[in-house]
Design a protein around this motif. Structure first.
Motif, PDB file in Angstrom:
ATOM      1  N   SER A 155       0.737  -1.154  -0.100  1.00 34.16           N
ATOM      2  CA  SER A 155       0.047   0.015  -0.093  1.00 34.16           C
ATOM      3  C   SER A 155       0.809   1.311  -0.044  1.00 34.16           C
ATOM      4  O   SER A 155       0.377   2.272  -0.653  1.00 34.16           O
ATOM      5  CB  SER A 155      -0.957   0.129   0.974  1.00 34.16           C
ATOM      6  N   SER A 156       1.942   1.353   0.424  1.00 33.70           N
ATOM      7  CA  SER A 156       2.903   2.380   0.758  1.00 33.70           C
ATOM      8  C   SER A 156       4.179   2.259  -0.326  1.00 33.70           C
ATOM      9  O   SER A 156       5.104   3.115  -0.186  1.00 33.70           O
ATOM     10  CB  SER A 156       3.202   2.879   2.012  1.00 33.70           C
ATOM     11  N   PHE A 157       4.415   1.219  -1.152  1.00 31.87           N
ATOM     12  CA  PHE A 157       5.598   0.810  -1.709  1.00 31.87           C
ATOM     13  C   PHE A 157       5.780   1.614  -2.799  1.00 31.87           C
ATOM     14  O   PHE A 157       4.816   2.041  -3.656  1.00 31.87           O
ATOM     15  CB  PHE A 157       5.505  -0.758  -1.898  1.00 31.87           C
ATOM     16  N   SER A 158       7.080   2.408  -2.973  1.00 29.18           N
ATOM     17  CA  SER A 158       7.389   2.882  -3.941  1.00 29.18           C
ATOM     18  C   SER A 158       8.910   2.240  -4.627  1.00 29.18           C
ATOM     19  O   SER A 158       9.907   2.033  -3.728  1.00 29.18           O
ATOM     20  CB  SER A 158       7.600   4.422  -3.881  1.00 29.18           C
ATOM     21  N   GLY A 159       8.877   1.831  -5.942  1.00 29.28           N
ATOM     22  CA  GLY A 159       9.985   1.228  -6.244  1.00 29.28           C
ATOM     23  C   GLY A 159       9.621   0.236  -7.549  1.00 29.28           C
ATOM     24  O   GLY A 159       8.689   0.519  -8.184  1.00 29.28           O
ATOM     25  N   GLN A 160      10.573  -0.699  -7.553  1.00 27.71           N
ATOM     26  CA  GLN A 160      10.136  -1.741  -8.566  1.00 27.71           C
ATOM     27  C   GLN A 160      10.297  -3.239  -8.282  1.00 27.71           C
ATOM     28  O   GLN A 160      11.009  -3.541  -7.202  1.00 27.71           O
ATOM     29  CB  GLN A 160      11.513  -1.863  -9.821  1.00 27.71           C
ATOM     30  N   ILE A 161       9.246  -4.030  -8.570  1.00 28.27           N
ATOM     31  CA  ILE A 161       9.288  -5.173  -8.538  1.00 28.27           C
ATOM     32  C   ILE A 161       9.718  -6.255  -9.853  1.00 28.27           C
ATOM     33  O   ILE A 161       8.755  -5.946 -10.627  1.00 28.27           O
ATOM     34  CB  ILE A 161       7.885  -5.862  -7.692  1.00 28.27           C
ATOM     35  N   ARG A 162      10.557  -6.912  -9.720  1.00 30.34           N
ATOM     36  CA  ARG A 162      10.857  -7.903 -10.994  1.00 30.34           C
ATOM     37  C   ARG A 162      10.879  -9.304 -10.843  1.00 30.34           C
ATOM     38  O   ARG A 162      11.169  -9.861  -9.658  1.00 30.34           O
ATOM     39  CB  ARG A 162      12.285  -7.434 -11.401  1.00 30.34           C
ATOM     40  N   TYR A 163      10.224 -10.105 -11.689  1.00 26.50           N
ATOM     41  CA  TYR A 163       9.856 -11.439 -11.702  1.00 26.50           C
ATOM     42  C   TYR A 163      10.821 -12.285 -12.734  1.00 26.50           C
ATOM     43  O   TYR A 163      10.838 -11.743 -13.767  1.00 26.50           O
ATOM     44  CB  TYR A 163       8.554 -11.559 -11.810  1.00 26.50           C
ATOM     45  N   PHE A 164      11.731 -13.164 -12.295  1.00 30.30           N
ATOM     46  CA  PHE A 164      12.609 -14.021 -13.006  1.00 30.30           C
ATOM     47  C   PHE A 164      12.128 -15.315 -12.879  1.00 30.30           C
ATOM     48  O   PHE A 164      11.639 -15.842 -11.899  1.00 30.30           O
ATOM     49  CB  PHE A 164      14.079 -13.577 -12.381  1.00 30.30           C
ATOM     50  N   ASN A 165      12.514 -16.170 -13.933  1.00 35.08           N
ATOM     51  CA  ASN A 165      12.239 -17.393 -13.921  1.00 35.08           C
ATOM     52  C   ASN A 165      13.585 -18.190 -13.005  1.00 35.08           C
ATOM     53  O   ASN A 165      14.367 -17.494 -12.747  1.00 35.08           O
ATOM     54  CB  ASN A 165      12.064 -18.013 -15.044  1.00 35.08           C
ATOM     55  N   LEU A 166      13.590 -19.457 -13.008  1.00 27.52           N
ATOM     56  CA  LEU A 166      14.342 -20.166 -12.074  1.00 27.52           C
ATOM     57  C   LEU A 166      15.765 -20.213 -12.998  1.00 27.52           C
ATOM     58  O   LEU A 166      16.876 -20.915 -12.411  1.00 27.52           O
ATOM     59  CB  LEU A 166      13.823 -21.671 -11.856  1.00 27.52           C
ATOM     60  N   LYS A 167      15.773 -19.636 -13.980  1.00 29.10           N
ATOM     61  CA  LYS A 167      16.975 -19.731 -14.908  1.00 29.10           C
ATOM     62  C   LYS A 167      17.745 -18.402 -14.625  1.00 29.10           C
ATOM     63  O   LYS A 167      18.513 -17.861 -15.438  1.00 29.10           O
ATOM     64  CB  LYS A 167      17.011 -20.251 -16.257  1.00 29.10           C
ATOM     65  N   ALA A 168      17.082 -17.461 -13.880  1.00 30.87           N
ATOM     66  CA  ALA A 168      17.774 -15.988 -13.488  1.00 30.87           C
ATOM     67  C   ALA A 168      17.181 -15.087 -14.704  1.00 30.87           C
ATOM     68  O   ALA A 168      17.838 -14.130 -15.135  1.00 30.87           O
ATOM     69  CB  ALA A 168      18.912 -15.819 -13.437  1.00 30.87           C
ATOM     70  N   GLU A 169      16.187 -15.420 -15.697  1.00 35.32           N
ATOM     71  CA  GLU A 169      16.044 -14.748 -16.831  1.00 35.32           C
ATOM     72  C   GLU A 169      14.711 -13.851 -16.510  1.00 35.32           C
ATOM     73  O   GLU A 169      13.641 -14.170 -15.942  1.00 35.32           O
ATOM     74  CB  GLU A 169      15.538 -15.587 -18.112  1.00 35.32           C
ATOM     75  N   LEU A 170      14.785 -12.524 -16.853  1.00 33.35           N
ATOM     76  CA  LEU A 170      13.835 -11.443 -16.602  1.00 33.35           C
ATOM     77  C   LEU A 170      12.350 -11.916 -17.265  1.00 33.35           C
ATOM     78  O   LEU A 170      12.550 -12.295 -18.493  1.00 33.35           O
ATOM     79  CB  LEU A 170      14.071 -10.313 -16.958  1.00 33.35           C
ATOM     80  N   LEU A 171      11.361 -11.844 -16.616  1.00 33.82           N
ATOM     81  CA  LEU A 171      10.063 -12.285 -17.090  1.00 33.82           C
ATOM     82  C   LEU A 171       9.169 -10.916 -17.465  1.00 33.82           C
ATOM     83  O   LEU A 171       8.934 -10.823 -18.447  1.00 33.82           O
ATOM     84  CB  LEU A 171       9.413 -13.186 -16.206  1.00 33.82           C
ATOM     85  N   TRP A 172       9.052 -10.132 -16.334  1.00 35.19           N
ATOM     86  CA  TRP A 172       8.467  -8.915 -16.331  1.00 35.19           C
ATOM     87  C   TRP A 172       8.618  -8.378 -15.113  1.00 35.19           C
ATOM     88  O   TRP A 172       9.027  -8.745 -14.057  1.00 35.19           O
ATOM     89  CB  TRP A 172       6.960  -9.191 -16.697  1.00 35.19           C
TER      90      TRP A 172
END
Length: 444
Positions: free
Chosen positions: A163-180
């Protein structure tokens, strides 16, 4: 190599290595999925996944030392939640004794003293259906303003309570590849992250928001390993080895608009929904010349609606001189340029003002107050110096926010145009937000 003596709590004593190979093995037999819980997630994960990798640790050969065990989930600290998107278990990871400092632009000058732990890494398991699960490694990176408020840490932050968070959240697969990923401001999603899209085009979404501004960024991870010895207070760090890794990504920022079903437009940067019954063609409040309306709030009376148009590279000193004029002060552009050259050895006329020097420059001439929000600053009679996006590039332009409209849009002076403008707060880049209260050089 950096050598420091640092005291660190025993909470962070786990010295673990890194998995070097990645293999995902799926076997859905003999898995009890009647109750999805942390215990069930642990059982499922251990049956389905052999090893996984965590960015940035896997990218350097220096991190692949023999004899170190793989990173493992801290199941005892796992957290189960349900929301409208699904059924999840979120688990911290047993990382090496280290810190991760992520920044979106490696060109940004940050001293070693300002490089703090701003990124936490979690394992996220989502139950799609019986015997169908998705795994991702989540990086939660708080922006500098969010982390500085109350000296926040991310250890207690959960993905279902932002609710108060400012920043970025990144999701990677188990091979450390950026998903979104997603970009947040005060709990609202204001943009999306993907692997770099070289076409850099923007397309509208069919429901709820319109993506109209995309930028490509190199994202740098600086990660440091510590070595030391245990004593009564925890660990005394005797050595710190730091490395950097970079990947490119596209950040697309969104303007939320009415689509006829959500009851009005939502401005994530400006504070909530504006009423209305929805319907019709979405209206996006692009920067435009100010149009006076009832209930507009201006921070101070008699702020001029026009100013002398700036010359190239002079947007910062021209705004500072403009502020001094309506405060009846003595600061002018020549004085500012002389101070900047004497202090930093650079010419504003040739180079402009470096982003790392803007706050120091303003604080030298003006009294300021901590930024709590544009509305809060205007209501207190302050003005806010900040920057606004320019076109589709990563460049920004200095402006002065002097008011707001009833729908949350901001009113500002643009020195390149010489008159008041108004816009949805989405367009305000906000690399810095300096609340100016008064001038230090006003004569009695």
């Amino acid at each position: 190599m950096k050598k420091n003596i640092i005291k660190i709590s025993l909470v962070f004593l786990t010295l673990l290595g890194i998995a070097s190979c990645v293999q995902e093995f799926i076997n859905n037999e003999d898995i009890d999925t009647d109750d999805f819980s942390v215990k069930a997630a642990k059982s499922i994960f251990e049956k389905q996944v052999h090893t996984f990798e965590v960015k940035p640790f896997i990218l350097s050969a220096k991190t692949r030392k023999e004899g170190k065990p793989a990173i493992t989930p801290l199941w005892s600290k796992g957290y189960h939640f349900n929301d409208e998107t699904g059924n999840y278990v979120e688990v911290p990871l047993n990382l090496p004794l280290s810190k991760i400092f992520a920044r979106r632009d490696p060109k940004e000058a940050v001293s070693d003293d300002e490089k703090y732990q701003n990124t936490m890494v979690r394992l996220l398991i989502q139950k799609i259906s019986e015997n169908d699960y998705e795994y991702s490694i989540v990086h939660i990176t708080g922006d500098s303003l969010y982390m500085s408020k109350g000296k926040r840490t991310l250890t207690s932050l959960h993905l279902n309570n932002l609710s108060s968070f400012s920043g970025q959240i990144r999701y990677f697969n188990l091979k450390a590849e950026l998903l979104w990923g997603k970009i947040y401001k005060n709990g609202a999603i204001i943009g999306h992250i993907s692997l770099m899209d070289e076409s850099n085009n923007s397309t509208p979404n069919t429901r709820g928001y319109y993506t109209n501004h995309c930028e490509n960024y190199p994202v740098e991870y600086e990660y440091c390993y510590y070595t030391g010895y245990e004593d009564n207070e925890g660990i005394t760090i005797t050595n710190e080895d730091c490395y950097t890794e970079t990947h490119w990504e596209t950040n697309c920022y969104d303007i939320w608009v009415s689509d006829g079903d959500d009851g009005g437009s939502y401005n994530p940067g400006g504070g909530g929904a504006s009423g209305g019954s929805g319907g019709g063609t979405p209206t996006i409040n692009n920067p435009q010349k100010y149009i006076k309306a009832d209930n507009d709030k201006i921070s101070k009376k008699k702020i001029p609606e026009t100013m002398t148009i700036q010359i190239p590279n002079m947007c910062v000193p021209s705004i500072m001189e403009f502020v001094s004029n309506f405060l009846k002060g003595q600061v002018n552009q020549v004085l500012i340029m002389q101070y900047y050259y004497n202090t930093y050895g650079r010419s504003i006329a040739n180079d402009g003002v470096s982003g790392t020097h803007i706050e120091d420059l303003v604080n030298h001439f003006f009294t300021t107050s901590p930024f709590e929000g544009y509305k809060e600053a205007i209501d207190k009679g302050y003005v806010v110096m900040t920057d606004i996006r320019e076109g589709t590039s990563t460049e920004a332009h200095n402006i002065l926010v002097i008011g707001y409209k009833s729908n949350g849009d901001l009113i500002y002076m643009d020195p390149a145009k010489g008159y008041w403008m108004e816009t949805a707060s989405f367009y305000i880049k906000g690399d810095y937000k300096i609340c100016i209260k008064g001038e230090k050089y006003i004569s009695n």
